[in-house]
Design a protein around this motif. Structure first.
Motif, short mmCIF file in Angstrom:
data_model
loop_
_atom_site.label_atom_id
_atom_site.label_comp_id
_atom_site.label_asym_id
_atom_site.label_seq_id
_atom_site.Cartn_x
_atom_site.Cartn_y
_atom_site.Cartn_z
N ILE A 22 0.87 -1.18 0.00
CA ILE A 22 0.00 0.00 0.00
C ILE A 22 0.90 1.23 0.00
N GLU A 23 0.63 2.13 -0.93
CA GLU A 23 1.35 3.40 -0.97
C GLU A 23 0.40 4.50 -0.54
N VAL A 24 0.87 5.34 0.37
CA VAL A 24 0.03 6.44 0.85
C VAL A 24 0.82 7.74 0.71
N ALA A 25 0.24 8.71 0.03
CA ALA A 25 0.91 10.01 -0.16
C ALA A 25 0.71 10.86 1.10
N LEU A 26 1.80 11.15 1.79
CA LEU A 26 1.74 11.95 3.02
C LEU A 26 2.74 13.11 2.94
N PRO A 27 2.54 14.02 2.00
CA PRO A 27 3.51 15.12 1.87
C PRO A 27 3.56 15.97 3.13
N GLY A 28 4.76 16.36 3.51
CA GLY A 28 4.92 17.24 4.67
C GLY A 28 4.88 16.51 6.00
N VAL A 29 4.84 15.17 5.96
CA VAL A 29 4.75 14.40 7.20
C VAL A 29 6.12 13.81 7.54
N ARG A 30 6.52 14.01 8.80
CA ARG A 30 7.77 13.41 9.27
C ARG A 30 7.44 12.12 9.99
N LYS A 31 8.47 11.26 10.07
CA LYS A 31 8.29 9.95 10.68
C LYS A 31 7.71 10.06 12.09
N GLU A 32 8.19 11.02 12.87
CA GLU A 32 7.75 11.13 14.27
C GLU A 32 6.31 11.65 14.38
N ASP A 33 5.76 12.14 13.29
CA ASP A 33 4.39 12.65 13.32
C ASP A 33 3.40 11.70 12.67
N LEU A 34 3.83 10.46 12.50
CA LEU A 34 2.99 9.46 11.85
C LEU A 34 2.71 8.31 12.82
N LYS A 35 1.44 7.90 12.84
CA LYS A 35 1.06 6.79 13.70
C LYS A 35 0.32 5.76 12.84
N VAL A 36 0.81 4.54 12.83
CA VAL A 36 0.16 3.47 12.09
C VAL A 36 -0.17 2.36 13.08
#
Lengths: 132, 118
Positions: free
Chosen positions: A44-58
């Protein structure tokens, strides 16, 4: 993702505080995504422009994949004269098929594009049958 | 669409620029490209999303009064900037798939020449 509970408490509290003050909650957009099947799983590819690793929750809960991300806002806060403002973040919820092993998911975020690889559960893996 | 005075006569470039970003993204993820232009006292900031594009795949040049942008072997696009932009002080940043181009306003005194009347 239980070990991230502590770090996520502060933003949640901030969000609640903002929600009380502002009539409009944060604008979380559904990101653009696409999925493709592999022989032994799904990508799965998800476009998350402007998102840093530390601001992502999966998170994967039962057969649901939950994704929440906050987008870094541009330093320049001048008047917007063309286009629409970028969302504050992204939120996506996907149902995973029973054949997919969500617990073994791997994720990689690079240049604002998240790549998730989800293998098939053992029982659904293709079996090579040796011909004697 | 309400455009500032200085952009009115050059509005077609905005749509051209939008098409460019559409084309650039078609290969990666089908994401609608959203070009944002912000204005402050000192200039303009163009911002566009390129998720999944590597920094080295973007090529940006300012020459002959225009901005040229190429994305990974794609068609080269040209964006005329006019005299209000100081081309010598352009800068760009690419972070987390977001391209931000800073267009400083030209100092008004630079282009104003006082003509002495003898």
């Amino acid at each position: 993702m239980n070990d991230t509970t502590t770090c996520c408490e502060t933003p949640d509290k901030e969000k609640t505080a903002i929600a009380h003050r502002e009539p409009n909650p944060d604008h979380l957009a559904e990101p653009t995504w696409n999925a493709s099947r592999r022989e032994d799983g799904a990508d799965i590819e998800v476009a998350l422009p402007g998102v840093r690793k530390e601001d992502l929750k999966v998170e994967v809960r039962q057969s649901r994949l939950l994704l929440e991300a906050r987008r870094s806002q541009s330093e320049n806060q001048g008047r917007l004269i063309h286009g629409t403002p970028a969302p504050d973040g992204y939120r996506l919820e996907l149902r995973l098929g029973n054949a997919l092993d969500g617990a073994s998911l791997t994720a990689r975020l690079e240049s604002g594009l998240l790549r998730l690889a989800i293998p098939l559960v053992e029982a659904a893996q293709p079996k090579r049958i040796e011909i004697a | 669409m309400i455009l500032a005075q200085h952009l009115r006569n050059s509005s077609p470039w905005l749509s051209d620029f939008g098409r460019l970003f559409d084309a650039a993204l078609r290969g990666a993820v089908r994401a609608p490209v959203d070009l944002r232009v912000r204005e402050d006292d000192n200039g303009w900031t163009l911002e566009a999303d390129f998720p999944g594009v590597a920094r080295d795949d973007l090529e940006l040049e300012a020459r002959e009064g225009a901005l040229h942008l190429q994305v990974k072997g794609d068609t080269r696009y040209r964006l005329p900037l006019g005299e209000k932009v100081d081309l010598s002080r352009l800068s760009a940043r690419f972070e987390d798939g977001v391209l931000a181009i800073r267009l400083p306003k030209a100092d008004a005194t630079d282009s104003t020449h006082r003509i002495e009347i003898h």
